[in-house]
Design an enzyme around this catalytic site. Sequence first.
Site, PDB file in Angstrom:
ATOM      1  N   HIS A 149     126.962 -34.406  34.763  1.00  0.00           N
ATOM      2  CA  HIS A 149     126.615 -35.829  34.700  1.00  0.00           C
ATOM      3  C   HIS A 149     127.043 -36.382  33.346  1.00  0.00           C
ATOM      4  O   HIS A 149     126.961 -35.687  32.327  1.00  0.00           O
ATOM      5  CB  HIS A 149     125.097 -35.974  34.875  1.00  0.00           C
ATOM      6  CG  HIS A 149     124.629 -37.383  35.005  1.00  0.00           C
ATOM      7  ND1 HIS A 149     123.988 -38.061  33.994  1.00  0.00           N
ATOM      8  CD2 HIS A 149     124.731 -38.259  36.033  1.00  0.00           C
ATOM      9  CE1 HIS A 149     123.707 -39.291  34.395  1.00  0.00           C
ATOM     10  NE2 HIS A 149     124.134 -39.435  35.636  1.00  0.00           N
ATOM     11  N   SER A 348     124.945 -30.215  51.719  1.00  0.00           N
ATOM     12  CA  SER A 348     125.080 -31.410  50.881  1.00  0.00           C
ATOM     13  C   SER A 348     125.084 -32.666  51.748  1.00  0.00           C
ATOM     14  O   SER A 348     125.430 -32.623  52.935  1.00  0.00           O
ATOM     15  CB  SER A 348     126.386 -31.337  50.075  1.00  0.00           C
ATOM     16  OG  SER A 348     126.596 -32.545  49.376  1.00  0.00           O
TER      17      SER A 348
END
Lengths: 436, 436
Positions: A149, A348
Amino acid sequence: MALTTPEEEKQHNNNNGCHMNLAISQYCTGEPQANLSAVINHYVHTLNHFNFRNLGYPTNQNFDYDALAPLLQFHLNNAGDPFVGSSFRLNSTSFEVSVLDWFANLWDIQKNKYWGYVTTGGTEANLHAILVGREQFPDGVLYISEDSHYSIFKIARIYRMQCVVVKTLFSGEIDCADLKATLLHHKDRPAIINLNIGAVDDIDLVIKTLEKSGFSRDRFYIHCDAALFGIMLPFLKAAPKIISFKKPIGSVSVSGHKFLGCPIPCGVVITRSEYMNASSRDVEIIGSRDTTITGSRCGHAPIFLWYAIKKKGSIGIQNEVENCIANARYLHNRLSDAGIGAMLNEHSNIVVFERPLDHEFSSRWNLACQGNIAHVVVMQHVTIQMLDSFVTEFLHKRSFSRFQDYGSFQPLCIAEKVSIANCSCSMHNLYHDCAC
Amino acid sequence: MALTTPEEEKQHNNNNGCHMNLAISQYCTGEPQANLSAVINHYVHTLNHFNFRNLGYPTNQNFDYDALAPLLQFHLNNAGDPFVGSSFRLNSTSFEVSVLDWFANLWDIQKNKYWGYVTTGGTEANLHAILVGREQFPDGVLYISEDSHYSIFKIARIYRMQCVVVKTLFSGEIDCADLKATLLHHKDRPAIINLNIGAVDDIDLVIKTLEKSGFSRDRFYIHCDAALFGIMLPFLKAAPKIISFKKPIGSVSVSGHKFLGCPIPCGVVITRSEYMNASSRDVEIIGSRDTTITGSRCGHAPIFLWYAIKKKGSIGIQNEVENCIANARYLHNRLSDAGIGAMLNEHSNIVVFERPLDHEFSSRWNLACQGNIAHVVVMQHVTIQMLDSFVTEFLHKRSFSRFQDYGSFQPLCIAEKVSIANCSCSMHNLYHDCAC
């Protein structure tokens, strides 16, 4: 609610769809309530337009906290350490500790062995966790993968830590061969490793890599940034137990607003209580310990989280997880069937695909784009009907581009991000034909 | 609402008055709405007991945001830089920028010359501001006074900055003689100075001290931590213009929830835009720049602040400021008249006085205590009636202690914190009599 047309949306086409004059004069004498309410009503109207078209970001927009509206009458502040309490009585630390206990149990750590708090979001949770790592190893090197991130890069700079970026595989997973090479390069210094559970870094493989590189357990600290998936994975029957404090990890962070859904950003960080004993000081003025990054902390967020978990229950959360993943598979299949390059990792709900060239279209569906790729994160508010509308409109726009370009239109190559097998550009499409 | 008796409060006497079982079982199947609502209603009831007895903390509890309740339906997120906007459309950056413009104007800096954002509270605002200072002067020494907010000491540690603590005067103001001595001791390194506008550090005197110590304007950065007073001081007719970017200061931070009142903690930081150009990076995935500490940021807080400022208007804010200060003077006079050592700085609403010895009493009135002193911060929800109840009860408890101790009761000496002139302990009381 009915979805709006692109024409309707042009009327709400500011950054956040709010084109009112919100300026505050220095000499204003107090605005009548009717005017204020009109502004808020208009804003709510524009938000409604966007709310159920939010495909690109991992925020669950499907929640109902009407029962908590009376709490808006109070300033609630959990200043300090949730376990020590605070002399500021308008707090919600009892809700907070219940939420933390639930997460601790989810990630296999006993009540008396963990410490944590509800943060203002994933970034603060990472800020705290990496600081705990640095306190353990002041001269440690921070290892982060390319797909970390964006906040992690900032944290390294803020904390004045040496930071090494490790390559990733196509799936986004950290490349343990490259990790090993970098570890060996800095083998004289302890390792602080940030793992992305979203990109599904393999914790066990990373631990093995550390051991093989000569790092004993007293010379590494692993932080698991589990932003969205930290709640989802434990509820997936088919998935292995990935996040567990039975493994030699130091901390786990998760976003509160992402899967559970919350009006305001929030997060949770859980670490081992043994790390927290030496690194904070008592603050008499608030009757607590200053163990958190932000000090004064939102008292409402823990109540939102408590309420969401209690209301859904384990079975409710499990159903939501399975539904999101099933809908993500549906989208992946629809895109693939239409010849659009797309990828979906196992377990996912994030579908990665060829970036739409029409900026207005991407903006209209609130897609997150990066380079040649775009993401759809299939959250609880994303229905099959929404996905059908999205794919139909995307295909229409794409064929229009093809028509406009008089045959010269070429699908973007996204092989670098999703592998050749998932790419549908002209060159790799030929490859698929050959492979078939 | 009617105030409760101490007996009633014993029923609500947990840390936050909430003695319900809030634990979440790992196997819960989803709680019925009626049970959840019962918990919330009970919690609201206990909060009401404390809400209007909150004397010790600088939080305005007198607000009404019922008109904003519909916004609880949305997750609003101002991820990234408020001036760049964000590709996450459910944001409130237009409200945020209006609020920032208002603060910038209040503190004398033009729209195109400033940068800032709405933070999660005073601590994040300080975290940002001191980071800006460190980016300007990577090897700068951070100077903070003894009376700085506890978060500043933590920030120095987090940021790995050398930190020098400067003495304060009785008023809490930074001691510029000691500041000069410490500056000269580190004269070869730039100075980053954190000033407490709450303790009313004298900005002009600090700037003069810097100049006299040989620090030219390109070798210092001043951050003004104006937690509560940053909004109050500009509205005080009698006060000089203290906070102004026409002076060589680098940043100002303020808490949003303190004077304006807000359900959730928030703050504002304003700095010069010239500092922000080099120190952040574009983040394509959110279509913004990563210029803030927390990244994902609450979209509701800027709307609360916008609404509060618009609703009150300048005249409303000015009336509130004057009323708080008048009521603080009333409390100070009542305590002094009763022979209790107390101090109130000019242009302040914080009354410092002899700490009550009865812990239950302090807790009941939510006093903030430190050593031998306690604070009452006279905010908008604090009425003359409340202050009368408080003083009457305090005097009653104190005389009871005197009775219990069979004449051996001695008022605490608080001269060290409030000066001899304001202390009413046996020794200094004699001094007053002599002085009279």
